[in-house]
Design an enzyme around this catalytic site. Sequence first.
Site, PDB file in Angstrom:
ATOM      1  N   GLU A   1       0.870  -1.171   0.000  1.00  0.00           N
ATOM      2  CA  GLU A   1       0.000   0.000   0.000  1.00  0.00           C
ATOM      3  C   GLU A   1       0.908   1.223   0.000  1.00  0.00           C
ATOM      4  OE1 GLU A   1      -2.681   0.303   3.345  1.00  0.00           O
ATOM      5  OE2 GLU A   1      -3.467   2.209   2.596  1.00  0.00           O
ATOM      6  N   ARG A  48       4.749 -13.011   9.571  1.00  0.00           N
ATOM      7  CA  ARG A  48       5.454 -11.766   9.288  1.00  0.00           C
ATOM      8  C   ARG A  48       6.732 -11.692  10.111  1.00  0.00           C
ATOM      9  NH1 ARG A  48       3.387  -6.627   9.554  1.00  0.00           N
ATOM     10  NH2 ARG A  48       1.512  -7.317   8.521  1.00  0.00           N
ATOM     11  N   LYS A  97       4.035   0.800   9.418  1.00  0.00           N
ATOM     12  CA  LYS A  97       4.233   2.079   8.735  1.00  0.00           C
ATOM     13  C   LYS A  97       3.629   3.234   9.527  1.00  0.00           C
ATOM     14  CE  LYS A  97       3.061   0.136   4.838  1.00  0.00           C
ATOM     15  NZ  LYS A  97       2.355   0.012   3.574  1.00  0.00           N
TER      16      LYS A  97
HETATM   17  P1  ATP Z   1       2.434  -2.148   7.875  1.00  0.00           P
HETATM   18  O1  ATP Z   1       1.519  -2.509   8.999  1.00  0.00           O
HETATM   19  O2  ATP Z   1       3.859  -2.144   8.253  1.00  0.00           O
HETATM   20  O3  ATP Z   1       2.011  -0.932   7.174  1.00  0.00           O
HETATM   21  P2  ATP Z   1       1.196  -3.650   5.863  1.00  0.00           P
HETATM   22  O4  ATP Z   1       0.976  -5.120   5.841  1.00  0.00           O
HETATM   23  O5  ATP Z   1       0.013  -2.798   6.078  1.00  0.00           O
HETATM   24  O6  ATP Z   1       2.353  -3.365   6.875  1.00  0.00           O
HETATM   25  P3  ATP Z   1       1.483  -3.394   3.063  1.00  0.00           P
HETATM   26  O7  ATP Z   1       2.010  -2.274   2.272  1.00  0.00           O
HETATM   27  O8  ATP Z   1       0.034  -3.681   2.972  1.00  0.00           O
HETATM   28  O9  ATP Z   1       1.901  -3.143   4.557  1.00  0.00           O
HETATM   29  O10 ATP Z   1       2.335  -4.697   2.801  1.00  0.00           O
HETATM   30  C1  ATP Z   1       2.704  -5.210   1.553  1.00  0.00           C
HETATM   31  C2  ATP Z   1       3.075  -6.653   1.712  1.00  0.00           C
HETATM   32  O11 ATP Z   1       4.151  -6.787   2.635  1.00  0.00           O
HETATM   33  C3  ATP Z   1       1.916  -7.451   2.265  1.00  0.00           C
HETATM   34  O12 ATP Z   1       1.788  -8.637   1.525  1.00  0.00           O
HETATM   35  C4  ATP Z   1       2.310  -7.715   3.691  1.00  0.00           C
HETATM   36  O13 ATP Z   1       1.764  -8.907   4.139  1.00  0.00           O
HETATM   37  C5  ATP Z   1       3.832  -7.739   3.607  1.00  0.00           C
HETATM   38  N1  ATP Z   1       4.418  -7.360   4.912  1.00  0.00           N
HETATM   39  C6  ATP Z   1       4.176  -6.255   5.629  1.00  0.00           C
HETATM   40  N2  ATP Z   1       4.842  -6.269   6.808  1.00  0.00           N
HETATM   41  C7  ATP Z   1       5.536  -7.437   6.826  1.00  0.00           C
HETATM   42  C8  ATP Z   1       6.412  -8.064   7.770  1.00  0.00           C
HETATM   43  N3  ATP Z   1       6.712  -7.490   8.932  1.00  0.00           N
HETATM   44  N4  ATP Z   1       6.934  -9.262   7.445  1.00  0.00           N
HETATM   45  C9  ATP Z   1       6.647  -9.846   6.273  1.00  0.00           C
HETATM   46  N5  ATP Z   1       5.829  -9.321   5.347  1.00  0.00           N
HETATM   47  C10 ATP Z   1       5.273  -8.137   5.608  1.00  0.00           C
HETATM   48 MG    MG Z   2      -1.627  -2.760   4.771  1.00  0.00          MG
END
Ligand code: ATP
Ligand code: MG
Length: 560
Positions: free
Chosen positions: A30, A261, A271
């Site tokens: 995102e 994760r 983020k």
């Molecule tokens: P955040 O909470 O840090 O914003 P998010 O999952 O909302 O993380 P996205 O931009 O939606 O962030 O993530 C893109 C991809 O990265 C998704 O498939 C997510 O599952 C993966 N991802 C995010 N954080 C992690 C992590 N700590 N370990 C492994 N994969 C991750």
């Molecule tokens: Mg997300």
Amino acid sequence: MESSNFIQDFIVEDLESKRYSDVHTRFPPEPNGYLHIGHAKSICINFGTALKFNGKCNLRFDDTNPAKEDVEYVDSIKEDVKWLGFDWGEHEFYASDYYDLCYEFAEQLILAGKAYVCHLKGDEVSEYRGTLTSPGKDSPWRGRPAQESLELFRKMRSGEIEEGEAFLRAKIDMADPNMNMRDPAIYRIKKAVHHRTGDKWVIYPMYDYAHPIGDWVEGVTHSICTLEFEAHRPLYEWVLNEIGSSPKMPAYLPRQIEFARLNLTYTVMSKRLLRELVENNHVLGWDDPRMPTISGLRRRGYTPSSLREFAERIGVAKTDSMVDIALLYFCIREELNKNAQRAMVVLDPVKVVLTNWEDGKEDEFEILNNPENPEQGSRKLTFGKELYIEREDFMEIPPKKYFRLFPGSEVRLKDAYYITCNEIVKNENGDIAELHCTYDPQSRGGETPDARKVKGTLHWVNCKAAVDVEVRLFENLFTLENPAAIPEGKSYMDYVDKNSLAIKQSKAEPMLAEAKPYDRFQFLRQGYFCVDAKDSAPQKPVFNRTVGLKDTWGKISSQT
Ligand code: ATP
Ligand code: MG
């Protein structure tokens, strides 16, 4: 084909059973912030899996929330994925590319009696949803005729209904044990300008609805995501099955696979929290070398290969765990130990004057650039009457077992001479200004004819040749080892280490004046350093300490 983790096991199974004939994954960030080390893991899994099976991996921006997203983030994400060493080729997509299609499918769902417009407000929605142990209640609008929902949905789209007054939800089952299946929202009104579609839309699809559609349109076979989506998988499959009557539907549906994760000690990774650190000026930006962002790690001196190695070593698991940050340090240290050029830099200098050195005399030594790899050649270092050593390598009143310099002690200056300290010269404040020492001319090169032993070996810089450099040292930004175990009543921001950055005005051997952004060195006894790409100028490099020399990971892993 051989597999090395459970995701690859599934894929091998799917290929053998002919469920799919090729492998197509996607990385779906995102664009609401910069990528972090957790994303690096996901990138390595998605792109790495595609590479392994000779398949494809798409970069798909999940831009379904116009309020928080921005092109700045899109650009940084592309830069980071490329830098990590992966190539999506032509396959750059956006969830917003599919808004028309999502809308079309939504009308189809309404007409098929599988979705309806609901007017419950936020807290009413939660109240009607029930709890984990009790079923939900039907919305008063659940039974309304399809035509009525269709008209209202069109009004939602044309902007005639205000935010919060209506939303579209799937009609599934308000008693399903899985809360995600209790008539989840699939479209909401949001009167916001989108960074790609501008003001074309005032309704936006929810992630759980747009994501399977995106996977399906792109021909994704394996939709790899983190564990928190496990409970969303039935909804993912529901959406795909319900839109399945479309003639555009391929013979197979994408398969969602979840993995744990990455959590790292001393590190916050969401983020939202990273943005808070930036906005509250706890750090100097998203690419502050203390940040766990890919851009921060890059600036700090990590290499793409060290991050890929880290992702490889932590592996892919089905249950959540916490990875020791020492493993990350280990991966970069291992790599730099093999190939980083050695250099001498005195971080916090104090002057040594050799009283028995002839005025104006100069000596020169040929020193290996990297004893671990003689192919990296050697360089010449000059030596003279006045030298810098580390202030902490001298003590006026040494404790027991202090093997460095103190009045009367003898030490070796690395690859040069033995020196003995005879006198301390202080300035008017009582601080040490100079150390007057004598050298042993017979110890040239670091040994004496009588094979006299000295225990301490210090690094040094010749005053006459020294260049001034700024050196930045970092501690973990976050002081709490387990970021998940935050005590009640405390906020993450209470655990930010205000002393996590130390700036030193240092003296370096002359070749370092020529160092270019991202050049990497081992400073003897001080660790591995990388030239800062933002704050350095020609002949004025700024060095970031990537990692210290001491390996705690090796110790931890050999104990277990
Ligand atoms: P955040 O909470 O840090 O914003 P998010 O999952 O909302 O993380 P996205 O931009 O939606 O962030 O993530 C893109 C991809 O990265 C998704 O498939 C997510 O599952 C993966 N991802 C995010 N954080 C992690 C992590 N700590 N370990 C492994 N994969 C991750
Ligand atoms: Mg997300």
